[in-house]
Design a protein around this motif. Structure first.
Motif, short mmCIF file in Angstrom:
data_model
loop_
_atom_site.label_atom_id
_atom_site.label_comp_id
_atom_site.label_asym_id
_atom_site.label_seq_id
_atom_site.Cartn_x
_atom_site.Cartn_y
_atom_site.Cartn_z
N ARG A 1 0.96 -0.93 0.28
CA ARG A 1 -0.10 0.14 -0.41
C ARG A 1 0.62 1.27 0.12
O ARG A 1 2.14 0.67 0.88
CB ARG A 1 -0.91 0.13 0.97
N ILE A 2 0.72 2.68 -0.85
CA ILE A 2 1.12 3.23 -0.48
C ILE A 2 0.45 5.05 -0.67
O ILE A 2 -0.91 4.93 -1.69
CB ILE A 2 2.03 3.43 -1.85
N THR A 3 0.25 5.86 0.38
CA THR A 3 -0.42 7.19 -0.78
C THR A 3 -0.02 7.86 -1.62
O THR A 3 0.90 7.20 -2.09
CB THR A 3 -0.12 7.38 1.55
N GLN A 4 -1.10 8.54 -1.27
CA GLN A 4 -1.08 9.16 -2.73
C GLN A 4 0.46 10.61 -2.84
O GLN A 4 1.18 10.70 -3.35
CB GLN A 4 -2.08 9.82 -2.86
N GLN A 5 0.60 10.88 -1.39
CA GLN A 5 1.82 11.78 -0.58
C GLN A 5 2.96 10.93 -1.19
O GLN A 5 3.64 11.34 -1.95
CB GLN A 5 1.83 11.98 0.22
N ALA A 6 3.14 9.71 -0.61
CA ALA A 6 4.21 9.33 -0.76
C ALA A 6 4.20 8.87 -2.50
O ALA A 6 5.78 8.80 -2.68
CB ALA A 6 3.96 7.77 -0.02
N ALA A 7 3.63 8.76 -2.98
CA ALA A 7 3.64 7.76 -4.85
C ALA A 7 4.19 9.42 -4.80
O ALA A 7 4.82 8.61 -6.11
CB ALA A 7 2.15 7.50 -4.51
N ALA A 8 3.58 10.31 -5.02
CA ALA A 8 3.87 11.60 -5.17
C ALA A 8 6.14 12.06 -5.07
O ALA A 8 5.87 12.66 -6.02
CB ALA A 8 3.08 12.54 -5.52
N ASP A 9 6.09 11.52 -3.98
CA ASP A 9 6.83 11.94 -3.54
C ASP A 9 8.29 11.35 -4.43
O ASP A 9 8.98 11.47 -5.01
CB ASP A 9 7.21 11.63 -1.99
N LEU A 10 7.61 9.89 -4.74
CA LEU A 10 8.77 8.91 -5.61
C LEU A 10 8.36 9.27 -6.73
O LEU A 10 9.59 9.43 -7.63
CB LEU A 10 8.52 6.99 -4.91
N ARG B 1 6.84 14.44 -18.19
CA ARG B 1 5.82 14.37 -18.99
C ARG B 1 4.93 13.38 -18.72
O ARG B 1 3.99 12.80 -17.73
CB ARG B 1 5.38 14.47 -20.74
N GLU B 2 6.17 11.83 -18.44
CA GLU B 2 5.66 10.79 -17.49
C GLU B 2 5.19 10.82 -16.42
O GLU B 2 4.27 10.15 -15.89
CB GLU B 2 6.90 9.81 -18.01
N GLY B 3 5.84 11.83 -15.33
CA GLY B 3 5.39 12.05 -13.82
C GLY B 3 4.13 12.85 -13.90
O GLY B 3 3.13 11.98 -13.02
N ARG B 4 3.90 13.67 -14.62
CA ARG B 4 2.46 14.25 -14.46
C ARG B 4 1.09 13.33 -14.92
O ARG B 4 0.57 12.90 -14.65
CB ARG B 4 2.77 15.53 -15.29
N MET B 5 1.92 12.51 -16.27
CA MET B 5 0.91 11.30 -16.20
C MET B 5 0.21 10.87 -15.29
O MET B 5 -0.55 10.24 -14.46
CB MET B 5 0.67 10.78 -17.92
N ILE B 6 1.61 9.89 -14.94
CA ILE B 6 1.76 8.71 -13.69
C ILE B 6 0.98 9.56 -12.20
O ILE B 6 -0.16 9.00 -11.58
CB ILE B 6 2.34 8.44 -13.44
N MET B 7 1.53 11.23 -11.72
CA MET B 7 0.50 11.66 -10.88
C MET B 7 -1.42 12.15 -10.73
O MET B 7 -1.87 11.58 -10.63
CB MET B 7 1.04 12.89 -10.76
N LYS B 8 -1.29 11.55 -12.34
CA LYS B 8 -2.62 11.95 -12.61
C LYS B 8 -3.64 10.18 -12.81
O LYS B 8 -3.83 10.23 -11.63
CB LYS B 8 -3.65 12.31 -14.01
N LEU B 9 -2.63 9.34 -12.82
CA LEU B 9 -3.76 8.27 -12.92
C LEU B 9 -3.53 7.90 -11.48
O LEU B 9 -4.17 6.70 -10.58
CB LEU B 9 -2.38 7.13 -13.64
N ILE B 10 -2.53 8.18 -10.69
CA ILE B 10 -2.62 7.66 -9.31
C ILE B 10 -3.22 8.20 -7.83
O ILE B 10 -3.27 8.00 -6.69
CB ILE B 10 -0.88 7.32 -8.71
N SER B 11 -4.54 9.68 -9.07
CA SER B 11 -4.84 10.78 -7.86
C SER B 11 -5.75 9.95 -7.17
O SER B 11 -6.14 8.77 -7.55
CB SER B 11 -5.06 11.86 -9.10
N ARG B 12 -6.81 10.65 -6.06
CA ARG B 12 -7.63 10.08 -5.74
C ARG B 12 -8.97 10.11 -6.46
O ARG B 12 -9.82 9.45 -7.01
CB ARG B 12 -8.06 11.31 -4.04
N GLU B 13 -9.01 11.26 -7.47
CA GLU B 13 -9.56 11.30 -8.46
C GLU B 13 -9.87 9.74 -9.49
O GLU B 13 -10.81 10.05 -9.51
CB GLU B 13 -9.72 12.86 -8.94
N VAL B 14 -9.11 9.33 -10.04
CA VAL B 14 -8.99 8.37 -10.74
C VAL B 14 -8.74 7.57 -9.78
O VAL B 14 -10.08 6.69 -10.62
CB VAL B 14 -8.04 8.94 -11.60
N LEU B 15 -8.39 7.16 -9.07
CA LEU B 15 -9.03 5.90 -8.30
C LEU B 15 -9.75 6.26 -7.31
O LEU B 15 -9.79 6.24 -6.22
CB LEU B 15 -7.34 5.51 -7.37
N ASP B 16 -11.33 6.48 -7.80
CA ASP B 16 -11.99 6.08 -6.59
C ASP B 16 -12.96 4.94 -6.18
O ASP B 16 -13.74 4.97 -6.50
CB ASP B 16 -13.27 7.45 -7.52
#
Length: 156
Positions: free
Chosen positions: A92-101, A114-129
């Motif tokens: 398990r990983i929190t959104q903040q810990a994943a964003a830091d990584l 660009r890849e980082g921004r895309m992955i940030m969106k994919l792991i966000s609370r809004e996408v992972l509802d």
């Protein structure tokens, strides 16, 4: 205009880059005087911007002779780094810990911004509802896949 937290962070990062050992030792009270802020501001910067996910190890000793030691972690072997990242992600990983990584992987040029921004969106609370426990598990699976893919491509 930069915030005081940004200024303190930049000062510490610059100090780390200037030391051959990759380690600095500072006193909380001296930094607070230098930046004309309260010591808790220094604590905040260090605890939020110098995390393991971002590639730092922080040791702290409180009291009169107290100090804060910050070290940038480096791995001479890619395999060791890969294994450490997978352990850090865990099940398990929190959104903040994943964003830091993700920020760390971009900073270390293992992925593009660009890849980082895309992955940030994919792991966000809004996408992972999903419920929190399930969301953090799914996010960890995504992050393990990202890291595995990045390291699999390093040999090409």
């Amino acid at each position: 205009m930069s915030s005081i937290s940004d200024i303190i962070e930049n000062y510490l990062i610059k100090s780390l880059k200037q030391t051959p050992s990759g380690t600095i030792q500072v006193k909380r009270s001296e930094l607070a005087r230098l930046f004309q802020c309260v010591p808790s501001q220094i604590n905040y910067v260090i605890s939020t911007r110098f995390t393991v996910e971002k590639g730092y190890i922080v040791e702290s000793k409180r009291g009169g002779g107290g100090y804060i030691r910050i070290r940038k972690v480096s791995f001479p072997q890619q395999q060791d780094y890969y294994e450490m990242l997978l352990r850090m992600i865990g099940k398990r990983i929190t959104q903040q810990a994943a964003a830091d990584l993700i920020t760390r992987l971009v900073d270390e040029e293992l992925m593009t911004e660009r890849e980082g921004r895309m992955i940030m969106k994919l792991i966000s609370r809004e996408v992972l509802d999903l419920p929190v426990s399930l969301r953090d598990s799914v996010r960890a699976r995504i992050m393990r896949t990202v890291v595995t893919t990045l390291f699999a491509n390093k040999g090409e």
